[in-house]
Scaffold this motif. Sequence first.
Motif, short mmCIF file in Angstrom:
data_model
loop_
_atom_site.label_atom_id
_atom_site.label_comp_id
_atom_site.label_asym_id
_atom_site.label_seq_id
_atom_site.Cartn_x
_atom_site.Cartn_y
_atom_site.Cartn_z
N VAL A 51 -3.91 -3.78 -7.23
CA VAL A 51 -4.37 -2.49 -6.71
C VAL A 51 -4.35 -1.46 -7.83
CG1 VAL A 51 -3.95 -0.68 -5.01
CG2 VAL A 51 -3.46 -3.06 -4.43
N TYR A 87 2.11 1.76 -3.53
CA TYR A 87 1.06 2.27 -4.43
C TYR A 87 0.82 3.77 -4.20
CZ TYR A 87 -3.54 3.01 -6.47
OH TYR A 87 -4.58 3.51 -7.20
N SER A 109 -8.08 -4.59 -4.94
CA SER A 109 -8.60 -3.34 -4.41
C SER A 109 -8.57 -2.29 -5.51
CB SER A 109 -7.78 -2.86 -3.20
OG SER A 109 -8.26 -1.63 -2.72
N LEU A 165 0.84 -1.21 0.00
CA LEU A 165 0.00 0.00 0.00
C LEU A 165 0.87 1.26 0.00
CD1 LEU A 165 -2.83 1.21 0.17
CD2 LEU A 165 -2.67 1.05 2.67
#
Length: 243
Positions: A174, A44, A235, A41
């Motif tokens: 993602v 990203y 996601s 995360l």
Amino acid sequence: MFKRLSTDTVNWILIVGVILFTIEIVFFGGGMIISALFFGLFIYVGWKRFYKLWGKIFFWFGSIGLTFAIFNMMAIRFFVVAAIVLFIINYSKSKKEADYIQPSNQFQDDSNQETIIKTTPLFSHRIFGNQQTTNQAYQWKDINIHGAFGDRVIDLSNTVLPDETAVISIRHLVGNIEIFVPYEVEVSVHHSAVFGRAHILGTDHNKLMNQTLFYRTANYQSTLPRVKIITTLLSGDIEVKRI
């Protein structure tokens, strides 16, 4: 080295790796796997704001953390050890078994060999970064890609679809997916997501939690041209709209 491996050997390695992943999740609370997702995360978010200083910090912090998290997983350690052992075994065999090339005088009949044409795909498999179709006219080719981080934008208004079912298949971790479809094209959408939102031809799903959606236009089965869209996201959001 990998060309010498049998399919059974590869399958057993993958099975043991999956078992180790399962053990780590069930008995160790997911430890390094949760850490890997957390650092992913960071990567990203940092990539999306890489032009800023804090974005660069987030990206490289996440990259370093993800590397350590991955190599601390039991399954990854097993894959590394297995790769080293297989390399040693195959290297030992290659030293004992020399490859002999013997010319053949027999005429090979290629008259029944089928002619195939190799084409360059519209998209390549990319772990990081965004991808989108060109703003200029382009020749259509079915899309079948997977990736990790970034957005994917496909505009079908700049191409001519064939008189058959065109296919767009995207498997992604993602990021967001946007697909623009002309009004005269029939559409089928099969979308799966763990987290995210979906906006499909005017129908909105503002909160997806491990769901699968399936939509198609009324004349999809009987009318051409048509496009079949199959997407999978861990996601992210998907938007399919007319243009």
